[in-house]
Design an enzyme around this catalytic site. Structure first.
Site, PDB file in Angstrom:
ATOM      1  N   HIS A 141      82.161  27.196  24.091  1.00  0.00           N
ATOM      2  CA  HIS A 141      83.551  27.617  24.252  1.00  0.00           C
ATOM      3  C   HIS A 141      83.826  28.833  23.382  1.00  0.00           C
ATOM      4  O   HIS A 141      83.049  29.186  22.502  1.00  0.00           O
ATOM      5  CB  HIS A 141      84.522  26.480  23.909  1.00  0.00           C
ATOM      6  CG  HIS A 141      84.390  25.969  22.515  1.00  0.00           C
ATOM      7  ND1 HIS A 141      83.396  25.084  22.135  1.00  0.00           N
ATOM      8  CD2 HIS A 141      85.116  26.204  21.391  1.00  0.00           C
ATOM      9  CE1 HIS A 141      83.514  24.802  20.851  1.00  0.00           C
ATOM     10  NE2 HIS A 141      84.550  25.483  20.369  1.00  0.00           N
TER      11      HIS A 141
ATOM     12  N   HIS B 153      80.176  29.632  21.409  1.00  0.00           N
ATOM     13  CA  HIS B 153      79.431  28.725  20.540  1.00  0.00           C
ATOM     14  C   HIS B 153      79.629  27.281  20.972  1.00  0.00           C
ATOM     15  O   HIS B 153      80.561  26.943  21.695  1.00  0.00           O
ATOM     16  CB  HIS B 153      79.862  28.885  19.078  1.00  0.00           C
ATOM     17  CG  HIS B 153      81.277  28.456  18.820  1.00  0.00           C
ATOM     18  ND1 HIS B 153      82.365  29.212  19.198  1.00  0.00           N
ATOM     19  CD2 HIS B 153      81.786  27.337  18.227  1.00  0.00           C
ATOM     20  CE1 HIS B 153      83.479  28.589  18.858  1.00  0.00           C
ATOM     21  NE2 HIS B 153      83.156  27.435  18.266  1.00  0.00           N
TER      22      HIS B 153
ATOM     23  N   ASP C 111      80.077  23.631  18.902  1.00  0.00           N
ATOM     24  CA  ASP C 111      80.510  23.303  17.547  1.00  0.00           C
ATOM     25  C   ASP C 111      79.381  22.747  16.681  1.00  0.00           C
ATOM     26  O   ASP C 111      78.692  21.797  17.059  1.00  0.00           O
ATOM     27  CB  ASP C 111      81.650  22.278  17.583  1.00  0.00           C
ATOM     28  CG  ASP C 111      82.967  22.887  18.042  1.00  0.00           C
ATOM     29  OD1 ASP C 111      83.148  24.107  17.877  1.00  0.00           O
ATOM     30  OD2 ASP C 111      83.821  22.129  18.557  1.00  0.00           O
TER      31      ASP C 111
ATOM     32  N   ARG D 239      91.665  20.247  15.222  1.00  0.00           N
ATOM     33  CA  ARG D 239      90.532  19.712  15.979  1.00  0.00           C
ATOM     34  C   ARG D 239      89.924  18.502  15.291  1.00  0.00           C
ATOM     35  O   ARG D 239      89.685  18.519  14.075  1.00  0.00           O
ATOM     36  CB  ARG D 239      89.453  20.798  16.126  1.00  0.00           C
ATOM     37  CG  ARG D 239      88.299  20.420  17.044  1.00  0.00           C
ATOM     38  CD  ARG D 239      87.216  21.490  17.003  1.00  0.00           C
ATOM     39  NE  ARG D 239      86.383  21.389  15.809  1.00  0.00           N
ATOM     40  CZ  ARG D 239      85.596  22.364  15.352  1.00  0.00           C
ATOM     41  NH1 ARG D 239      85.584  23.532  15.969  1.00  0.00           N
ATOM     42  NH2 ARG D 239      84.869  22.194  14.275  1.00  0.00           N
TER      43      ARG D 239
END
Length: 316
Positions: free
Chosen positions: A271, A110, A112, A286
């Site tokens: 990623h 995907h 983000d 994150r």
């Protein structure tokens, strides 16, 4: 021959940083930089350039980078933003905690937050607790994937748009045994939190990078369907294109150590966390940096077509 014509991920000879490319197409380690919110302007610009050039850059051993320094570092590259639906990590302003335990991980390719229009331009992930073995993350280069498409496929995707949504069958991407209490718990969490507000956004399948001008494939697991195609045709075409993006030639894999940081260009990559760490704990935090609305080859911009509070979960 200029180095950049030798391989796509060649280092910039003019960069003031110590940059070591990892593969021929994506990923580089930056050495000798201690991350904080106090970096000088030259270093900040060099990191920006490296992220655009290499798609994802890694910094080893940043063990002094706590939440406050993490947030300060992220603010040097734009406006940090919280996840649109998931609460921030305890004690932070906008960091998202990715805490995987008991064999759980959302392990699928995907980009983000593509279910909103102006999704983040960059993500900065910090490793806190890392399994003794397993738990790597892999990134794929959407630009080299686009460039390597057969001409017939490239002409097709140039005019293709897709609907991205956060309302989908979560059980399909959760690494938990079907029908177990753990699966039901995780699925219910995603239904009630991740999809508490339902988004659907139309994005071009080929995005033009706002800095480099390069074209990249914009797909990933938030894609619900291609505009103008039925579900069956969408699924078949989606898998063909995803297979091109995630070919080994387009991918870099990072073996985490506590204190490592990865900073990636969320406008040109996908990623995936590798869910191979069994019952070991894996915790990362994150930061994401506000992006701009994507633009397709024809100049049209992405647009949100649905944003509403969820009333009942229905798999997309």
């Amino acid at each position: 021959m200029n180095a950049i014509t030798t391989y796509a991920n060649a280092k910039d000879p003019n960069s003031p940083l110590d940059v070591a490319p990892i593969t021929g197409t994506i990923g580089a380690e930056i050495r000798g930089v201690t991350l904080s919110g106090d970096l000088d302007a030259t270093t900040v610009q060099a990191i920006k350039d490296a992220v655009v050039r290499h798609k994802v850059v890694f910094f080893r051993g940043q063990k002094d980078l706590d939440d406050a320094r993490h947030e300060g570092f992220a603010s040097l590259f734009g406006d940090p933003v919280a996840h649109p639906t998931v609460p921030v990590a305890q004690g932070s302003r906008y960091l998202l905690e990715l805490d995987s335990k008991e064999g759980y991980a959302a392990s699928s390719w995907h980009t983000d937050v593509t279910f909103v229009d102006a999704y983040p331009k960059g993500s900065i992930l910090r490793a806190i607790t890392i399994p003794e073995a397993g738990g790597d993350t892999v990134w794929a280069n959407g630009e080299t994937a686009y460039d390597s498409l057969p001409e017939a496929l490239r002409q097709l995707v140039n005019n293709l748009w897709a609907v991205h949504t956060n309302l989908y069958d979560y059980a399909a991407v959760l690494n938990t045994p079907k029908g177990t209490d753990s699966e039901r718990e995780r699925t219910n969490f995603h239904k009630s939190v991740f999809a508490s507000t339902v988004y659907e956004t139309e994005h071009p399948a080929v995005r033009v990078h706002p800095v480099s001008g390069q074209r990249s494939l914009l797909l990933g697991h938030f894609v619900k369907q291609f505009v103008g195609l039925n579900q069956a045709d969408s699924s078949g075409l989606f898998q063909i294109l995803q297979n091109h993006i995630t070919r080994p030639e387009n991918v870099v894999r990072w073996r985490w150590q506590p204190g490592d940081v990865a900073f990636w260009d969320n406008q040109s990559t996908q990623h995936r966390a590798v869910a191979d760490f069994g019952l070991q704990r894996r915790t990362l935090r994150r930061a994401t940096i506000a992006g701009e609305v994507p633009v397709g080859i024809d100049g049209r911009k992405s647009r949100t077509v649905r944003k509403e509070k969820a009333t009942e979960y229905q798999p997309a």
